[in-house]
Scaffold this motif. Structure first.
Motif, short mmCIF file in Angstrom:
data_model
loop_
_atom_site.label_atom_id
_atom_site.label_comp_id
_atom_site.label_asym_id
_atom_site.label_seq_id
_atom_site.Cartn_x
_atom_site.Cartn_y
_atom_site.Cartn_z
N GLY A 113 -12.99 0.62 -1.71
CA GLY A 113 -11.96 1.43 -1.52
C GLY A 113 -10.63 0.54 -1.40
O GLY A 113 -10.34 -0.11 -0.38
N MET A 114 -9.54 0.59 -2.16
CA MET A 114 -8.39 -0.13 -2.00
C MET A 114 -7.35 1.13 -2.08
O MET A 114 -7.26 2.03 -2.78
CB MET A 114 -8.00 -0.73 -3.19
CG MET A 114 -6.66 -1.85 -3.03
SD MET A 114 -6.25 -2.77 -4.38
CE MET A 114 -5.34 -1.76 -5.55
N PRO A 115 -6.34 1.15 -1.34
CA PRO A 115 -5.27 2.26 -1.17
C PRO A 115 -4.68 2.31 -2.54
O PRO A 115 -4.38 1.25 -3.27
CB PRO A 115 -4.54 1.91 0.03
CG PRO A 115 -4.85 0.16 0.22
CD PRO A 115 -6.02 0.14 -0.16
N PRO A 116 -3.84 3.16 -2.81
CA PRO A 116 -2.75 3.33 -3.97
C PRO A 116 -1.73 2.10 -3.54
O PRO A 116 -1.59 2.23 -2.43
CB PRO A 116 -2.41 4.58 -3.90
CG PRO A 116 -2.84 5.27 -2.76
CD PRO A 116 -3.82 4.59 -2.30
N ALA A 117 -1.43 1.57 -4.65
CA ALA A 117 -0.38 0.37 -4.23
C ALA A 117 0.40 0.08 -5.18
O ALA A 117 0.22 0.33 -6.35
CB ALA A 117 -1.19 -0.72 -3.64
N GLY A 118 1.65 -0.57 -4.98
CA GLY A 118 2.46 -1.11 -6.00
C GLY A 118 2.50 -2.64 -5.99
O GLY A 118 2.47 -3.22 -4.90
N GLY A 119 2.64 -3.55 -6.85
CA GLY A 119 2.49 -4.81 -6.85
C GLY A 119 3.51 -5.47 -7.95
O GLY A 119 3.61 -5.00 -8.83
N MET A 120 3.96 -6.74 -7.28
CA MET A 120 4.77 -7.41 -8.33
C MET A 120 4.72 -8.77 -8.50
O MET A 120 4.53 -9.25 -7.28
CB MET A 120 6.36 -6.81 -8.45
CG MET A 120 7.12 -7.49 -7.11
SD MET A 120 7.89 -9.12 -7.26
CE MET A 120 8.29 -9.49 -5.77
N GLY A 121 5.19 -9.32 -9.30
CA GLY A 121 4.94 -10.94 -9.66
C GLY A 121 6.29 -11.24 -9.93
O GLY A 121 7.02 -10.84 -10.66
N ALA B 51 0.86 -1.31 0.02
CA ALA B 51 -0.13 0.30 0.03
C ALA B 51 0.89 1.21 0.10
O ALA B 51 1.94 1.05 0.61
CB ALA B 51 -0.79 -0.02 1.32
N TYR B 52 0.48 2.03 -0.80
CA TYR B 52 1.22 3.61 -0.89
C TYR B 52 2.33 3.46 -1.83
O TYR B 52 3.27 4.49 -1.60
CB TYR B 52 1.37 4.12 0.43
CG TYR B 52 -0.02 3.98 1.38
CD1 TYR B 52 -1.24 4.81 1.03
CD2 TYR B 52 0.21 3.19 2.58
CE1 TYR B 52 -2.15 4.55 1.68
CE2 TYR B 52 -0.94 3.07 3.23
CZ TYR B 52 -2.25 3.77 2.77
OH TYR B 52 -3.43 3.47 3.75
N GLY B 53 2.50 2.34 -2.29
CA GLY B 53 3.87 2.19 -3.23
C GLY B 53 3.24 2.48 -4.77
O GLY B 53 2.27 2.57 -4.86
N ASP B 54 4.16 2.04 -5.53
CA ASP B 54 3.94 2.34 -6.92
C ASP B 54 4.99 1.37 -7.85
O ASP B 54 5.57 0.68 -7.33
CB ASP B 54 3.83 3.87 -7.51
CG ASP B 54 5.11 4.37 -7.38
OD1 ASP B 54 6.31 3.83 -7.03
OD2 ASP B 54 5.31 5.68 -7.47
N TYR B 55 5.05 1.73 -9.07
CA TYR B 55 5.94 0.84 -9.65
C TYR B 55 7.26 1.04 -9.56
O TYR B 55 8.17 0.15 -9.76
CB TYR B 55 5.59 0.98 -11.31
CG TYR B 55 6.24 2.11 -12.00
CD1 TYR B 55 7.22 1.97 -12.97
CD2 TYR B 55 5.54 3.48 -11.79
CE1 TYR B 55 7.79 3.24 -13.56
CE2 TYR B 55 6.23 4.48 -12.44
CZ TYR B 55 7.08 4.35 -13.38
OH TYR B 55 7.79 5.42 -13.95
N GLU B 56 7.58 2.09 -9.13
CA GLU B 56 9.06 2.35 -8.85
C GLU B 56 9.27 2.03 -7.49
O GLU B 56 10.59 1.38 -7.55
CB GLU B 56 9.30 3.87 -8.73
CG GLU B 56 9.19 4.90 -10.33
CD GLU B 56 9.54 6.04 -10.35
OE1 GLU B 56 9.04 6.59 -9.42
OE2 GLU B 56 10.09 6.74 -11.14
N THR B 57 8.59 2.11 -6.53
CA THR B 57 8.70 1.11 -5.47
C THR B 57 8.97 -0.42 -5.55
O THR B 57 9.78 -0.77 -5.01
CB THR B 57 7.33 1.34 -4.49
OG1 THR B 57 7.02 2.65 -4.50
CG2 THR B 57 7.70 0.55 -3.21
N MET B 58 8.33 -1.01 -6.46
CA MET B 58 8.53 -2.06 -6.92
C MET B 58 9.68 -2.52 -7.73
O MET B 58 10.42 -3.60 -7.42
CB MET B 58 7.45 -2.49 -7.64
CG MET B 58 5.84 -2.85 -7.10
SD MET B 58 6.15 -3.93 -5.52
CE MET B 58 6.01 -2.86 -4.21
#
Length: 504
Positions: free
Chosen positions: A468-476, A285-292
């Protein structure tokens, strides 16, 4: 007390015929009956080793196990050298091998006779003392032994390495017995997974388990395996991705979550694909593609350093010659999808017409289906002509929006999404993106992907987003492909213990 001198290498013996194998099995059954006639049932005996075979050898070499030190070891017989009144055998367990020296004088006539008639593949427990032979070999001088299991089938014809693909992959246990490198790879794979978990746990991620059987297979575009639940009277699907249930947990307030689990895709087999494969997916949560991007780079480097003690990975051929070197040292290259396509397919690639792109892709050697949409033509050029050349770690970012309907649009280019594909060793290791948390935009994207088939939409997931879902980063991350890269294997089958094969 001396060993026989090593002989010149011999060509591998031909595999025994079925009749020869049956005769050997009968011989071993006769030996088992003889043991039982002496009051020995090897399958009922108990023995507790205090030292592993390879550890005893290593500690003796290092000087931490002294000459004459008592040891109790157990393992499988992998070599047997008969010298009349003395015998040398190699005893092997997961840690490695150690030589055992047996004397008739020490064991007595009856026990020495039993020892002399042991077969390759048998398991024994052995007690004795450490010493070094005249040729310098660390060994155990046998004082007593216990037969722990009688192998009724002979080992592979080429004990020190199976080469036939069917023999290697189908009865994989024989491959593990015969090939030390195969066992090494599988044990290292276990360490890789352990370090992935350790890394994420130290970063505050919570590990969870989500359903493998799902009413609607979502999170990717792939053909699922179908199974029927008899009690419920309906079909379920083996999951094709972990994603949608993990995002439900973001809605539920689990801000950092990951799962390592099996996915199943009813598609073809290849050097890079197995229908059952292992994935790691992580969401923050609260991450994005750069966080990932930072997460993937840090995690792979951590695993490589902890498991292999290096960030430089060498792949070698069968003769031990280095074929390629992968350097994981940060920072890794970052390049936009459109930019790398322009580099390889022409600076004007996105300015020419779709018909011209199709023709150029064909001229470049990409396989283009008649039904391909324009973005798929570019995708084929990337997958077939560009991705295989990305040996060093490369983040390819900002992919076309049609490829990833679960990601957010790029603010500076609405034809792309905030996505990256991490490519190493010529294949995708980890895709990741800024997750779409707008329920209206998400519904529209999934409806477009489903082609108007309402039954393909996961309404429960869409309802979760509406809460409601918080902004987030995700990766596989594909664990099998990661292991291929880290452990120098060129086929996915060589990092999976039991790969899928067509039944005989």
């Amino acid at each position: 007390m001396d060993e026989k001198k090593p002989t010149a290498p011999q060509p591998p013996a031909a595999a025994p015929t079925a009749a020869e194998t049956n005769a050997l099995i009968e011989q071993r059954k006769t030996k088992l009956a003889a043991l039982r006639a002496k009051g020995i049932n090897p399958f009922m005996n108990k023995f507790t080793p205090d030292t592993a075979c390879g550890d005893a050898r290593a500690r003796f070499e290092a000087g931490t196990l002294a000459e004459g030190a008592p040891v109790a070891i157990a393992g499988r017989l992998t070599a047997h050298r008969d010298m009349g009144k003395s015998q040398f055998v190699d005893l092997k367990d997961q840690s490695g091998r150690v030589q055992v020296y047996a004397q008739k004088q020490a064991l007595g006539d009856e026990q020495f006779d039993i020892f002399s008639h042991l077969d390759l593949g048998d398991f024994i427990g052995a007690k004795g003392t450490m010493f070094r032979t005249r040729t310098g070999e660390p060994s155990v001088k046998l004082e007593s032994f216990t037969v722990l299991a009688k192998a009724l089938r002979p080992p592979p014809a080429k004990w020190h390495g199976l080469e036939d693909t069917e023999t290697r992959y189908r009865p994989r246990y024989l491959d593990l017995v015969a090939n030390d490198d195969v066992k090494r790879v599988m044990l290292l794979r276990s360490q890789v997974i352990r370090e992935l978990r350790n890394f994420l746990h130290t970063r505050g991620y919570v590990e969870v388990e989500t359903p493998m059987m799902q009413a609607i297979p979502g999170g990717a575009a792939a053909r699922p395996f179908i199974t029927k639940h008899e009690s419920l009277g309906c079909n379920f699907y083996l999951r094709i991705a972990l994603e949608l249930y993990l995002k439900r947990l973001l809605v539920g307030g689990v801000d950092k979550v990951f799962e390592i689990g099996r996915n199943f895709r009813n598609e073809g087999l290849s050097r890079k694909h197995n229908p059952e494969f292992t994935m790691l997916e992580a969401y923050e949560a609260y991450g994005d593609y750069e966080t990932m991007m930072d997460l993937v780079q840090d995690m792979v480097c951590h695993v490589s350093q902890e498991v292999l003690d290096t960030l430089v990975i060498e792949h070698k051929d069968a003769e031990g010659k280095v074929t390629k070197t992968i350097n994981l040292t940060p920072p890794w290259t970052r390049i936009r999808y459109k930019d790398i396509v322009r580099e390889r397919a022409g600076a004007d690639w996105f300015e020419i017409t779709p018909a011209e792109r199709r023709q150029r892709a064909h001229d470049l050697g990409a396989e283009i289906g008649k039904e391909y949409e324009d973005f798929e033509v570019t995708g084929a050029v990337f997958e077939k002509l560009i991705e295989p050349t990305l040996i060093q770690p490369t983040f390819v970012t900002h992919l076309p929006k049609q490829l990833v309907p679960l990601a957010k649009l790029s603010p500076d280019d609405p034809t792309t999404v905030e996505v990256f594909e991490c490519c190493i060793n010529g294949q995708e290791i980890a895709p990741a993106y800024t997750e779409q948390n707008d329920p209206i935009a998400q519904r529209e994207a999934l409806e477009h992907q489903a082609g108007g088939e309402q039954q393909k939409l996961d309404e429960d997931f869409l309802a979760a987003l509406e809460h409601g879902m918080p902004p987030a980063g995700g990766m596989g991350m594909g664990i099998d492909r990661l292991c291929m890269m880290l452990l120098g294997q060129e086929s996915i089958r060589d990092v999976i213990l039991f790969p899928q094969l067509k039944p005989k």
